[in-house]
Each structure stands twice: as structure tokens, then as C-alpha cells.
Design an enzyme around this catalytic site. Structure first.
Site, PDB file in Angstrom:
ATOM      1  CE  LYS A 209     -38.007  10.039 -18.265  1.00  0.00           C
ATOM      2  NZ  LYS A 209     -36.744   9.317 -18.398  1.00  0.00           N
ATOM      3  CD  GLU A 215     -47.461   1.724 -27.311  1.00  0.00           C
ATOM      4  OE1 GLU A 215     -47.526   2.893 -26.875  1.00  0.00           O
ATOM      5  OE2 GLU A 215     -46.613   1.362 -28.138  1.00  0.00           O
ATOM      6  N   GLY A 269     -36.015   5.246 -18.954  1.00  0.00           N
ATOM      7  CA  GLY A 269     -37.054   4.225 -18.765  1.00  0.00           C
ATOM      8  C   GLY A 269     -36.474   2.843 -18.524  1.00  0.00           C
ATOM      9  NE  ARG A 270     -31.917   2.370 -23.035  1.00  0.00           N
ATOM     10  CZ  ARG A 270     -32.265   3.512 -23.601  1.00  0.00           C
ATOM     11  NH1 ARG A 270     -33.555   3.852 -23.666  1.00  0.00           N
ATOM     12  NH2 ARG A 270     -31.366   4.325 -24.110  1.00  0.00           N
ATOM     13  CD  GLU A 355     -35.710   1.885 -25.784  1.00  0.00           C
ATOM     14  OE1 GLU A 355     -36.717   1.451 -26.370  1.00  0.00           O
ATOM     15  OE2 GLU A 355     -35.755   2.351 -24.632  1.00  0.00           O
ATOM     16  CG  HIS A 386     -34.416 -30.325 -24.144  1.00  0.00           C
ATOM     17  ND1 HIS A 386     -34.154 -31.647 -24.447  1.00  0.00           N
ATOM     18  CD2 HIS A 386     -33.995 -30.138 -22.869  1.00  0.00           C
ATOM     19  CE1 HIS A 386     -33.625 -32.242 -23.382  1.00  0.00           C
ATOM     20  NE2 HIS A 386     -33.510 -31.340 -22.417  1.00  0.00           N
ATOM     21  CE  LYS A 513     -42.532   5.541 -28.821  1.00  0.00           C
ATOM     22  NZ  LYS A 513     -42.053   6.317 -27.691  1.00  0.00           N
TER      23      LYS A 513
END
Ligand code: F6P
Length: 523
Positions: A209, A215, A269-270, A355, A386, A513
Site C-alpha cells: 500500500k 521488507e 492491509g489485513r 493487529e 498429535h 520498525k
């Protein structure tokens, strides 16, 4: 209009719930089921092919009535209206929250700053359709004239987790394109991915965005350098497209303006996989399937907006989560999907839930003195049985579980599916009803372990009384997945409203950040 500012702990319902909690905390699910033969019907809601059975929760009718009073007192209905209408409910960022508009098929306009966002959405969808058709059909050619075989999504957080999870979840519906995801700044991640790829036949989608995320931009630069070892700068436009709100930065990266897909500040974003952020989904399963995913979500949007709270799946799930989080003091919730396809669901939900609702300041700017955001974790059934399920059955913590299941398997291996579903139901039963001392005693006897009875008995008892929800769909399809994800999105929203927090900012990720940047500038 902003959301109202009502402290949940000061409502009448909260006080009543506190009293009611002392009556209910020792009650056993076993006993509640014995008392009410219609409990399952009473605490179930269906929507299309989905049935939600929440009868294995530590609740009575009174609990639900009080929780619904809480939802009314915090004006959840008003909040839902504002959420869908484009009010700037993300007040700390002065933004509307309109991921629901992305999947709305109605032509009723939704205005943000006087402009109808629906038109922009339709234009973007048309562009996605045309582009994905071209790539899938092989009409879109790479720099040596070959069709595209591989697609790489470069993005992080919401620009990775949603599309990544959905592409994996819907791989049964996928076409011949192979889809890859590069997210981590860890150079080994990008290197491992590139190792498998041919620059002549790979398409890269840079999803960011802001187009400033360290990253993503770092990975994109590394990939462009790798690409330019085989091609020239004039070939970039055939292999790199971007999804971003920052047109200027995308163009200066070298991407053709016509290869930019939009992102808007009214989609977080999410919550963005329904937008062009889902381009990798669209490429992987085709536009028609992508449309079905949107339609499934829209079905839930309508349900959330119009159903009474008693019959409202996201509202009921949100209230139950508040009940455990704030009254039972449960700290975590588990999501268990009985399909391998949903292996990435917990990771996706971690961002969506944590978030959004990991906040310690309320809508009044005051520090919060009650618990907010739940911790989400989970896995797939039966693999988790398991692994970590021992702790849920025999551990000391109260951990509510969402069981997600599908009546039919996709490849039709019925023998496997019967076993999968038997485990699905058995786990819910074991958690809720456990095994008494008498039953355990009998088992040991039957198994001829008489001499071991005294020694082993305490370890063979299951206290039970562990709550769970059962979300059972007919089949995993783009439509049902859309429904499932929208249920969680609205659950998150409803919880944020109840907790009186701002669910749509994420300032909590900034400090780390900033410090990382400072450290880099010192070196
Ligand atoms: O980690 C914080 C965050 O802002 C997320 O909310 C977002 O999904 C992610 O970073 C990626 O941001 P962008 O799309 O701007 O690269």
C-alpha cells in the site's frame, strides 16, 4: 460520524454479567445438556450451507441475553451502520473502513469524501479480470515470447498473509499457474524462491500500500536485480506489476503506469485480500472463482448487517469470545480446521485479530483496565491432536476452540473423510464432556489393568467442560471460504466495538520498525 465512546465495564449489562459469572463458572456442560434436551437447537444458527453450533459453550439462555444487552448498550447496531456506510470509524487515521464495499454487488453508492467508492472498485475488478484472463490464457507473454508459468507475490503482513492463505486454501480450484510468496526480509526466503524460477516465464506482483515497507521494497529490488541479469530494463513491464496506493513510488521503481492496480486508504492491509491485493488469488483460481469468494463474503456482510443479534453469527461469536476473555479470563483461543487446505488460517487470523484488537487505550484516549485482544493460535485437525491438543484436554488453562469442518471432501476419498469427521466430532465431545472417574475406572478394569487402577486413575480422568464452537460447512469452495473469512472480520469488528477501542489502526508495529531503521543508519 465517529463510533460512540462507551466504556463496557460501566454498562449495566457488564455488572449483571459479573454477577451472573459467579453463578455459572462452576456449571458443567454435561449438566447443562442434561437439563435442556433442545440445547443444540437452541444454540445453533445456520446461514446457507453453514451451520454454527455454539451449544458447547459455558452459557445459559440468561448468559446470552445479558451478552446481547451488552452489545445493545455499547450501541453495536449503530456501529455496524457506520461501518458499512463509510463513516470514518478509523478515527486515529481519519479513515473509513470499507472492505465490505469491495464485495458489495449492490449499486447503492458508498461515499468517502464525497466520492462514490463503488465505481473505483468496479473499475479495479474489470482491470483484474482482463489482466488475469490474459495471463492465464497465455496471451500475456514474457520478454522471450513465452507464456507465464509462475507468479510471485512480493509483500508482507496484509499484503501477503491473506492472499497466501487463500491461494493455498483454494488450490483445488487452481489453474496451471504456480504461485509463490516472498515476504520475509530474510534473504534466504527470496533466494530459495528464485532458485525455482525462470525469469522468462515469471510474473512478479509487488504488493504494498505504502510502497515504502522495508521488507517488500528490499525483496523487490533483489528480484529486479536477479531479473536484469537475464533481461533488460525494457522488459521489466512484462514481468513486474504492482498493487499500491503510492503511484509515484511504483513508477520510479520502473513499473509501467498501466500495470498498477489500486489500493485505497479505506481498506486496511489485513482486510485487503478482497481488493487488487488478491490479484495472486485471481491469477491462481481465475476471476470467476475470485468473484465467488467475494460473493461468499457478501452473504455474511448482509447477514451481519441485517440479522438480529440473537441470530447473528459474527455477533454471537464475538460475544462468546468476550465472555471467556473478560469473565473467565481466558487468554487465548484456538482455531482448528479439519482440512489441510486451511493450514495457514491461524497465521492469517493472527494478524487480523491481534493487529486489530491488541490495544491498551480506549476510544476516549484512556488507558484500558480490562482485557482486550485475544491471542489466536491453532492448526489443522487431526495433526494438532498429535501435537498440542493434550494441553487443551488435560492442561490447566481454559482455551475456547473454534472447530471448522466440511461435510464433504474435495477429492471424494470417503473412507478418509469419515475418519476425519469422526475425529472432528470426537474432539468436541471429549473437550466438552470429558471422562469421569467412574468411566475411567471401568475402562482400566475392562482392559485388565486392575493392579494399576490406583496408580493410573487420576491421569485417566478428563474433566471436560472445555468450550467450543462448531462451524460446519458443506464443502470448501471459494464461496464458503469467503463466508468464513467475513465471519471472522466481523467478529473482530464487534469485539473492538464492545471493548471501546480503535480496531483499524496498528501503531503498535511502528516502534520496532523505527528502531530497526535507526540501527541500520548507525552501521
Ligand atoms: O506491519 C504493519 C503493516 O502496516 C500491516 O498492517 C500491513 O499489512 C503491512 O504492514 C504491509 O504494509 P504495506 O502494504 O504498506 O507494504
Amino acid at each position: 460520524m465517529p463510533l460512540q465512546n462507551i466504556k463496557p465495564t460501566e454498562t449495566v449489562a457488564w455488572k449483571k454479567l459479573t454477577q451472573h459469572f459467579s453463578e455459572i463458572k462452576e456449571r458443567e456442560l454435561k449438566e447443562l445438556f442434561r437439563e435442556d434436551k433442545n440445547r443444540k437447537e437452541q444454540f445453533s444458527i445456520s446461514l446457507g450451507d453453514l451451520s454454527v453450533d455454539y451449544s458447547k459453550n459455558r452459557i445459559t439462555k440468561k448468559t446470552m441475553n445479558l451478552l446481547i444487552s451488552l452489545a445493545n448498550e455499547v450501541e453495536l447496531k449503530d456501529a455496524i451502520e457506520k461501518y458499512f456506510s463509510g463513516d470514518k470509524i478509523n478515527a486515529t487515521e481519519d479513515r473509513a473502513v470499507l472492505h465490505t464495499a469491495l464485495r458489495s454487488s449492490s449499486d447503492i453508492p458508498v461515499y468517502v469524501d464525497g466520492k462514490d467508492v463503488k465505481q473505483k472498485i468496479q473499475t479495479a475488478l474489470r482491470k483484474m479480470k482482463a489482466f488475469s484472463n490474459k495471463v492465464i490464457s497465455g496471451k500475456w507473454k514474457g520478454f522471450t515470447g513465452k507464456p507465464i508459468t509462475d507468479v510471485v507475490n512480493i509483500g508482507v503482513g496484509g499484503s501477503n498473509l491473506g492472499p497466501n492463505m487463500v491461494v493455498e486454501a483454494l488450490q483445488f480450484y487452481k489453474n496451471k499457474l504456480n504461485t509463490h510468496f516472498v515476504s520475509n526480509i530474510d534473504g534466504d526466503h527470496v533466494s530459495e524462491t528464485l532458485k525455482k524460477l525462470n525469469p522468462e516465464t515469471t510474473l512478479f506482483i509487488i504488493v504494498s500500500k505504502t510502497f515504502t515497507t522495508q521488507e517488500t521494497i528490499n525483496n523487490a529490488n533483489t528480484i529486479r536485480d536477479w531479473f536484469l541479469k537475464s533481461a533488460t530494463v525494457f522488459d521489466v513491464s512484462k514481468h513486474f506489476v504492482a498493487v499500491s496506493a503510492n503511484e509515484k513510488a511504483v513508477i520510479s521503481f520502473g513499473i509501467d503506469k498501466k500495470n498498477i492496480f489500486p489500493m485505497w486508504d479505506w481498506v486496511g492491509g489485513r482486510f485487503s485480500l478482497w481488493s487488487a491485493v488478491g490479484l495472486s488469488i485471481c491469477l491462481s483460481i481465475g476471476f470467476d472463482n475470485f468473484k465467488e469468494l467475494l460473493q461468499g463474503a457478501e452473504e455474511v456482510d448482509k447477514h451481519f448487517k441485517t440479522s438480529s443479534f440473537e441470530e447473528n453469527i459474527p455477533v454471537v461469536l464475538a460475544l462468546l469470545s468476550v465472555w471467556y476473555n473478560n469473565f473467565f479470563e481466558a487468554e487465548t483461543e484456538v482455531v482448528l480446521s479439519y482440512t489441510q487446505y486451511l493450514a495457514k488460517l491461524p497465521e492469517y487470523l493472527q494478524q487480523a485479530v491481534m493487529e486489530s484488537n491488541g490495544k491498551d487505550v480506549d476510544r476516549n484516549g484512556d488507558e484500558i483496565d480490562y482485557q482486550t485482544g485475544t491471542i489466536i493460535w491453532g492448526g489443522t485437525g487431526v495433526n494438532s491432536q498429535h501435537a498440542f491438543m493434550q494441553l487443551l484436554h488435560h492442561g490447566t488453562k481454559l482455551i475456547p476452540v473454534d472447530f471448522i469442518g466440511f461435510e464433504e471432501s474435495l477429492y471424494g476419498l470417503n473412507d478418509h473423510h469419515e475418519k476425519l469427521i469422526a475425529n472432528y466430532n470426537a474432539q468436541q465431545e471429549a473437550l466438552a464432556f470429558g471422562k469421569t472417574k467412574e468411566e475411567a475406572h471401568l475402562d482400566l478394569k475392562v482392559n485388565n489393568q486392575i493392579d494399576l487402577i490406583n496408580k493410573l486413575l487420576p491421569y485417566k480422568v478428563f474433566k471436560g467442560n472445555h468450550p467450543s464452537n462448531n462451524l460446519l460447512f458443506k464443502k470448501l469452495t471459494p464461496f464458503s471460504l469467503g463466508m468464513l473469512l467475513a465471519i471472522y472480520e466481523h467478529k473482530i469488528f464487534a469485539q473492538g466495538v464492545i471493548w471501546n477501542i480503535f480496531s483499524f489502526d496498528q501503531f503498535g508495529v511502528e516502534l520496532g520498525k523505527e528502531l530497526a531503521k535507526k540501527r541500520l543508519s548507525k552501521d
